[in-house]
Enzyme design. Structure first.
Site, mmCIF file in Angstrom:
data_model
loop_
_atom_site.group_PDB
_atom_site.id
_atom_site.type_symbol
_atom_site.label_atom_id
_atom_site.label_comp_id
_atom_site.label_asym_id
_atom_site.label_seq_id
_atom_site.Cartn_x
_atom_site.Cartn_y
_atom_site.Cartn_z
ATOM 1 N N LYS A 19 1.131 -1.737 0.390
ATOM 2 C CA LYS A 19 -0.036 -0.371 -0.174
ATOM 3 C C LYS A 19 0.692 0.968 0.392
ATOM 4 O O LYS A 19 0.629 2.103 -0.686
ATOM 5 C CB LYS A 19 -0.301 0.065 1.343
ATOM 6 C CG LYS A 19 -1.483 1.340 1.480
ATOM 7 C CD LYS A 19 -2.480 0.904 2.589
ATOM 8 C CE LYS A 19 -2.262 1.015 3.920
ATOM 9 N NZ LYS A 19 0.085 2.205 4.250
ATOM 10 N N THR A 20 1.753 1.535 0.889
ATOM 11 C CA THR A 20 3.103 2.602 0.899
ATOM 12 C C THR A 20 3.883 2.777 -0.380
ATOM 13 O O THR A 20 3.204 4.278 -1.108
ATOM 14 C CB THR A 20 3.511 2.687 2.030
ATOM 15 O OG1 THR A 20 3.336 2.213 3.445
ATOM 16 C CG2 THR A 20 4.346 3.544 2.307
ATOM 17 N N ASP A 210 -4.323 7.397 3.304
ATOM 18 C CA ASP A 210 -3.670 6.596 3.983
ATOM 19 C C ASP A 210 -5.586 6.186 4.937
ATOM 20 O O ASP A 210 -4.762 6.747 5.713
ATOM 21 C CB ASP A 210 -2.232 6.864 4.637
ATOM 22 C CG ASP A 210 -1.652 5.572 4.324
ATOM 23 O OD1 ASP A 210 -2.466 4.410 3.835
ATOM 24 O OD2 ASP A 210 -1.171 5.358 5.110
ATOM 25 N N GLU A 211 -4.188 4.889 4.520
ATOM 26 C CA GLU A 211 -5.548 4.066 5.859
ATOM 27 C C GLU A 211 -7.398 4.624 5.402
ATOM 28 O O GLU A 211 -7.488 5.127 7.166
ATOM 29 C CB GLU A 211 -5.046 3.959 7.220
ATOM 30 C CG GLU A 211 -3.039 3.776 7.611
ATOM 31 C CD GLU A 211 -3.753 2.283 6.811
ATOM 32 O OE1 GLU A 211 -5.046 1.491 6.891
ATOM 33 O OE2 GLU A 211 -2.548 1.778 7.054
ATOM 34 N N GLN A 241 -9.193 -4.995 7.221
ATOM 35 C CA GLN A 241 -8.768 -4.533 8.019
ATOM 36 C C GLN A 241 -9.168 -3.199 8.637
ATOM 37 O O GLN A 241 -8.796 -1.934 9.808
ATOM 38 C CB GLN A 241 -7.108 -3.707 7.851
ATOM 39 C CG GLN A 241 -6.534 -5.307 7.409
ATOM 40 C CD GLN A 241 -5.192 -4.958 7.161
ATOM 41 O OE1 GLN A 241 -4.276 -4.508 7.803
ATOM 42 N NE2 GLN A 241 -4.754 -5.259 5.963
ATOM 43 N N ARG A 585 -0.847 -10.991 9.560
ATOM 44 C CA ARG A 585 0.744 -10.715 10.872
ATOM 45 C C ARG A 585 1.660 -10.980 10.579
ATOM 46 O O ARG A 585 2.871 -12.031 10.514
ATOM 47 C CB ARG A 585 0.649 -10.139 12.095
ATOM 48 C CG ARG A 585 -0.150 -8.885 12.045
ATOM 49 C CD ARG A 585 -0.512 -8.067 12.038
ATOM 50 N NE ARG A 585 -1.589 -7.620 11.066
ATOM 51 C CZ ARG A 585 -0.934 -7.136 9.769
ATOM 52 N NH1 ARG A 585 -0.334 -6.148 9.297
ATOM 53 N NH2 ARG A 585 -2.065 -7.462 8.168
#
Length: 637
Positions: A19-20, A210-211, A241, A585
């Site tokens: 994503k980043t 973002d997010e 998420q 994770r």
């Protein structure tokens, strides 16, 4: 999506999908096309994330990007509000209050209303601040929040509202804003002053968020207002998420984005660079039962690994023993301890494991808060028990006395002097003279303390520790928790877990001695400490992170999902998203642990079943080899 010309863009970025990288390359592409840095607004949730993204952009492009607006929602709001504050009735040199400043001001407002709102049950300033903050971010009233989350404060609703209203007026008169005001006032500025909205709307040709799944309603409205001129809005997030509703995050923001922007283009990042195919298969299966989601399937780039492993343990102590022993094996095999994480739904789920890791000398750090037995509410209740065991424990007395109304350090010191001078302090505590050693103002609080201790002294006996803890709660400590902390329910669960743990001790002496030995152990000298520490974390705190090996604790029905979370109509789907976050994770190994028997919670021994999130993906009538996980049978000692 990096090469798109503009317009509204929704990017559904699966876990571990880069994503980043997508955001930074999008910004770099815009700059290469000739968009000026000052025409780009990038909104993130942490300063660390913003700094990391801007640093990566700088490595991709030539030239100065210092004029690019990149930072948290609050940072960007501050930059816009500072030159426009007078439009809202503030001076341009307004002060931004930190959390401690806000609580102090709220406490002052509470003191002014205290005559009307008298009573120990009335919420403390910090709790009122949390109620007001949630109301602001969810664009709801104080009454809405109290009714939904703090129903036991309904009798005080009028006074709570009065305190919050006075707080708002006082901030304005002092030319101060708290963090919530930055967002609230920015929305007001953009809504009430069209010329300001047009000015910033024309300035920001491109807005990137973002997010996005973590935005609250207020943040989403601000983003829409800032992007209303050019409509070049790119939001990136993962609906699977979205796990922060308790903080005010509004799941509908990401789900309804295509409805608010019918012409938006939707892109999905489904290539996962983090986990093995087996872990990703399990993750994909775990989220399928959620009805409200953007359908996607994570695809691995890594080669084959091992299946997740289900660990049914006899009880919570065997669960802790298995995890600790397995960690020791992994470490001896060359895996650094900081590549191992233990995740859980609630902080109290880690109590027995903390004890076992300490016994074995395995160093660990806790990301979900402080160590279990060092938490304030645990130490409060244990202080009552210390008084029962040793009525001359000065430190325990002073901690307990501080919990009661109008008893400060000076008054507590006088009470202790009275007790220290007695030949039989326990008899003195139960006498009429006890309440007379303080002023009339402090006497009601001391009488409550005396009543609680009378109940405790009457019950003291072998094997009775869980009942003693429950007596402390019933004698006023539960009300104290409700008034002082916004997370009362989780603290009560901690104390219930403490009571359950205490049930295995026959005497108060053994229980208190065990706690003292555990909490005073120095792990600094441990050999493993040189290789880092095992991470213990709630799933909420673990979002965005990754480890080579992940252990999930208490994967049992009622604990995962958490029973109280299911009371919310949307609770089950958010709990399933939490499970999904925990699973994703893990990079190489995933252990799903749960006890077959629960020894406490006031219900005696209960047989537990695996979490519904595990059971619903098991092969119905299929062969064992069809299962997305393996089962590990713990050898009986």
């Amino acid at each position: 999506m990096v090469l798109e010309e503009g317009g509204p863009l929704l990017v559904i970025a699966g876990a571990g999908s880069g994503k980043t990288r997508t955001l930074t390359y999008r910004v770099a592409r815009l700059l290469e096309r000739g968009v000026k840095p000052g025409q780009i607004l990038l909104a993130t949730f942490t300063n660390k994330a913003a700094k990391a993204m801007l640093n990566r952009v700088q490595t991709l492009v030539e030239g100065d990007i210092s004029r690019l607006w990149g930072g948290t929602f609050h940072h960007n709001a501050h930059l816009i509000l500072r030159p426009n504050a007078r439009l809202l009735g503030y001076e341009n040199n307004f002060t931004i209050m930190d959390g401690e400043d806000a609580k102090q001001l709220m406490a002052g407002c509470l003191a002014e209303v205290v005559q009307k709102a008298a009573g120990d049950k009335f919420p403390k300033a910090g709790v009122i601040a949390d109620i007001a903050s949630l109301a602001t971010n969810r664009i709801e009233t104080i009454a809405d929040i109290v009714q939904e989350r703090y129903p036991y404060f309904n009798p005080y609703l009028e006074d709570i509202t009065a305190v919050a209203s006075l707080y708002e007026r006082r901030k304005k008169s002092l030319n101060m804003m708290d963090f919530d005001d930055l967002l609230l006032n920015l929305k007001k500025l953009l809504t009430d002053f069209p010329e300001v909205r047009r000015s910033y709307g024309e300035r920001f040709c491109h807005v990137l968020v973002d997010e996005y799944q973590d935005t609250n309603l207020l943040q989403a409205q601000i983003v829409d207002l800032l992007a209303s001129q050019h409509r070049n809005l790119m939001v990136v997030g993962d609906d699977s998420q979205s796990i922060y509703s308790f903080r005010g995050a509004h799941f509908a923001n990401i789900m309804q984005f295509p409805e608010r922007y019918p012409d938006c283009r939707v892109f999905k990042l489904e290539t996962n660079y983090r986990s093995t195919p087996e872990i990703l298969n399990f993750a994909n299966l775990s989220i399928t039962n959620n009805e409200r989601q953007f359908q996607k399937t994570l695809r691995p780039v890594r080669s084959e690994g091992v299946k997740p492993i289900l660990i049914p343990a006899r009880n919570v102590f065997q669960q802790a023993n298995f995890v600790s022993q397995r960690i020791a094996e992994l470490y001896r095999g060359g895996l650094p301890l900081n590549e191992i994480a233990i995740l859980y739904r609630a902080h109290y789920h880690s109590m027995e494991l903390q004890m076992e890791l300490t016994r074995l000398g395995i160093p660990f750090e806790i990301r979900s808060g402080i160590r279990f037995f060092e938490q304030a509410h645990i130490k409060d209740v244990i202080s009552y028990l210390k008084i029962l065991y040793n009525v001359r424990d000065e430190l325990a007395w002073k901690r307990v006395l501080s919990l009661y109304s109008k008893i400060g350090k000076t008054t507590a010191g006088k009470i202790w002097q009275f007790l220290a001078a007695q030949d039989d302090p326990q008899r003195a505590v139960l006498s009429e003279e006890f309440s007379k050693c303080v002023t009339k103002t402090a006497a009601p609080g001391l009488l409550k303390c005396q009543a609680a201790l009378k109940d405790l002294f009457a019950l003291e006996g072998p094997g009775n520790i869980p009942e003693l803890i429950r007596v402390v709660l019933d004698a006023g400590y539960q009300e104290y928790l409700q008034g002082k902390y916004p997370d009362t329910a989780s603290r009560e669960e901690d104390l219930q877990q403490l009571a359950d743990y205490a049930a295995k001790f026959y005497s108060l002496e053994n229980f208190l001695s065990e706690l003292a030995l555990m909490t005073n152990t120095d792990e600094a000298g441990s050999e493993e400490g040189k290789e880092g520490k095992v991470v213990l974390s709630s799933i909420h705190q673990a979002k965005g992170l990754e480890w080579t090996v992940v252990f999930m604790l208490w994967c049992a029905e009622g604990m995962m999902p958490l029973a109280r979370a299911l009371k919310d109509p949307e609770g089950e789907e958010e709990e399933r998203r939490l499970f999904y976050v925990a699973v994703t994770r893990a990079k190489d190994q995933l252990y799903l642990c749960y006890p077959l028997m629960d020894y406490g919670h006031g219900l005696g021994n209960m047989i537990l079943s695996p979490s519904r999130f595990i059971r619903e993906i098991s092969p119905a009538g299929g062969r064992p080899c069809d299962s997305p996980y393996e089962r590990w049978v713990i050898d009986e000692e």
